[in-house]
Enzyme design. Sequence first.
Site, mmCIF file in Angstrom:
data_model
loop_
_atom_site.group_PDB
_atom_site.id
_atom_site.type_symbol
_atom_site.label_atom_id
_atom_site.label_comp_id
_atom_site.label_asym_id
_atom_site.label_seq_id
_atom_site.Cartn_x
_atom_site.Cartn_y
_atom_site.Cartn_z
ATOM 1 N N SER A 1 -7.352 4.070 8.999
ATOM 2 C CA SER A 1 -8.117 3.973 7.766
ATOM 3 C C SER A 1 -7.438 2.988 6.805
ATOM 4 C CB SER A 1 -8.211 5.374 7.139
ATOM 5 O OG SER A 1 -8.656 5.327 5.816
ATOM 6 N N HIS B 1 0.856 -1.191 0.000
ATOM 7 C CA HIS B 1 0.000 0.000 0.000
ATOM 8 C C HIS B 1 0.888 1.236 0.000
ATOM 9 C CE1 HIS B 1 -3.481 2.543 0.695
ATOM 10 N NE2 HIS B 1 -2.662 3.262 1.451
ATOM 11 N N LYS C 1 -8.582 -1.426 6.110
ATOM 12 C CA LYS C 1 -8.889 -2.016 4.798
ATOM 13 C C LYS C 1 -7.903 -3.111 4.456
ATOM 14 C CE LYS C 1 -8.982 2.195 3.350
ATOM 15 N NZ LYS C 1 -9.146 3.560 2.926
ATOM 16 N N ASP D 1 -15.016 2.839 7.705
ATOM 17 C CA ASP D 1 -13.966 3.699 7.144
ATOM 18 C C ASP D 1 -14.474 4.464 5.928
ATOM 19 O OD1 ASP D 1 -11.208 4.689 6.767
ATOM 20 O OD2 ASP D 1 -11.456 3.628 4.873
ATOM 21 N N ARG E 1 -14.217 12.968 6.666
ATOM 22 C CA ARG E 1 -12.922 13.627 6.916
ATOM 23 C C ARG E 1 -12.554 14.519 5.740
ATOM 24 N NH1 ARG E 1 -9.251 8.880 7.370
ATOM 25 N NH2 ARG E 1 -7.632 10.438 7.458
HETATM 26 N N1 URA Z 1 -5.736 6.693 2.352
HETATM 27 C C1 URA Z 1 -6.694 6.083 3.085
HETATM 28 O O1 URA Z 1 -7.156 5.009 2.731
HETATM 29 N N2 URA Z 1 -7.103 6.680 4.203
HETATM 30 C C2 URA Z 1 -6.595 7.841 4.642
HETATM 31 O O2 URA Z 1 -7.006 8.324 5.675
HETATM 32 C C3 URA Z 1 -5.609 8.478 3.866
HETATM 33 C C4 URA Z 1 -5.193 7.871 2.730
#
Ligand code: URA
Length: 439
Positions: free
Chosen positions: A192, A89, A196, A170, A177
């Site tokens: 966050s 990621h 995932k 999320d 947000r």
């Molecule tokens: N990417 C995400 O998935 N969440 C965040 O808060 C920032 C970047």
Amino acid sequence: MADRRAGHDAVSIIAAKRDGRELSSAEIDWMIEAFTQGVVPDEQMSALAMAIYFRGMTRREVGHWTDAMIASGSRMDFSGLDRPTVDKHSTGGVGDKITLPLAPLVAACGAAVPQLSGRGLGHTGGTLDKLEAIPGWRADLTAAEIADILSDPAVGAVVCAAGAQLAPADKRLYALRDVTGTVESIPLIASSIMSKKIAEGTGALVLDVKVGSGAFMKNLDDAHELAHTMVDIGAGAGVHTVALLTAMDSPLGMTAGNALEVREALEVLAGGGPADGVQLTLALAREMLDAAGLDVDPAVALRDGRAMDRWRAMISAQGGDPDAALPTARHTETLTAKTDGVVASLDAMSVGVASWRLGAGRTAQGEAVQAAAGVELHAKPGDPVRAGAPLATLHTDTPERFGRAIDALTDAWTFGAEAVTPASPVIARITPDGVNVDA
Ligand code: URA
């Protein structure tokens, strides 16, 4: 609304965080569950997000917040595969197309790569937007399709949209947000991303934490804190997690924009491509293979064409035509250097904003993007240029966008007299036992 089931209510929880008190696990569970069910409304969750933004969270709180967001949906499970699973990621940067060559490369080396990705918002592009530039390619797959592709020994890599069932808390919180100025909070970003990735069911995870002008994290201290927080969360959830801190002061590679980035990824898969992109692809592949327990040199699979074969199989498996021509923009305009010199710096954020203004990115969720729009760079730090030589070509289908894109690039390049050697993209490595080796 004050729902007092289980002895909790949103106002007390918001006030507790506002006043700097550590939230209990029961309070976090209640808040996330009540928010997911619509009992806690957006305005109360927004207030809590702002309190978290200012007060932060302890490592225990952020770990539990992550667990609660995972528990808001379902978890995928690939433990039945005959190969280890590993994912990467990136926290996002300008020109970051590394997933495109990386996923097939790592699959060609023997791991299964389940990569659930997102679409871009603002100046950083999304991996799905890039792949959608390929005619026929589909981002939305069912869980059964994902499992079939991953278990196919000729494919083994999937890049697709995260389904609605994956960490739904999320999804709602991220959208809030985004409109309440609370994206840039380390505990909220870490939880966050990790909710995932853990829900996605990967066995190992490599994080590419970007630092610099084109990244969420503008300075090294914040990038270290974000990386350590995510590595801790991963280790706590039993996912072998390693982070690389990588430079995002200049754009990665020579392109920013969807089809332009796919073209560059194909160059890397064909054994060419810009040096920084190749270096980072191999560094992340080595980390992923190591985390998956595979002792394989990915440079060989890049050289001998196996990674390109996997790419073709991966694109075909999702309905794409790997031989189809990529879209090209109807209009281009070239910026040139005014004087002789050596490029001393190129501001990533300026290039990201220009690409976005040309139509490669969106300003609101759900907007369409132009597949062919973006910026093609001709000069990066370390490159000598002569007056009149091209610095960048701008691509768009809508030429009225050129003016504002050019405005964004006005001061993007700085020049010096001396040759400079571009720095390595990898700055540091954060491992589960907390060792931090500066590269
Ligand atoms: N990417 C995400 O998935 N969440 C965040 O808060 C920032 C970047």
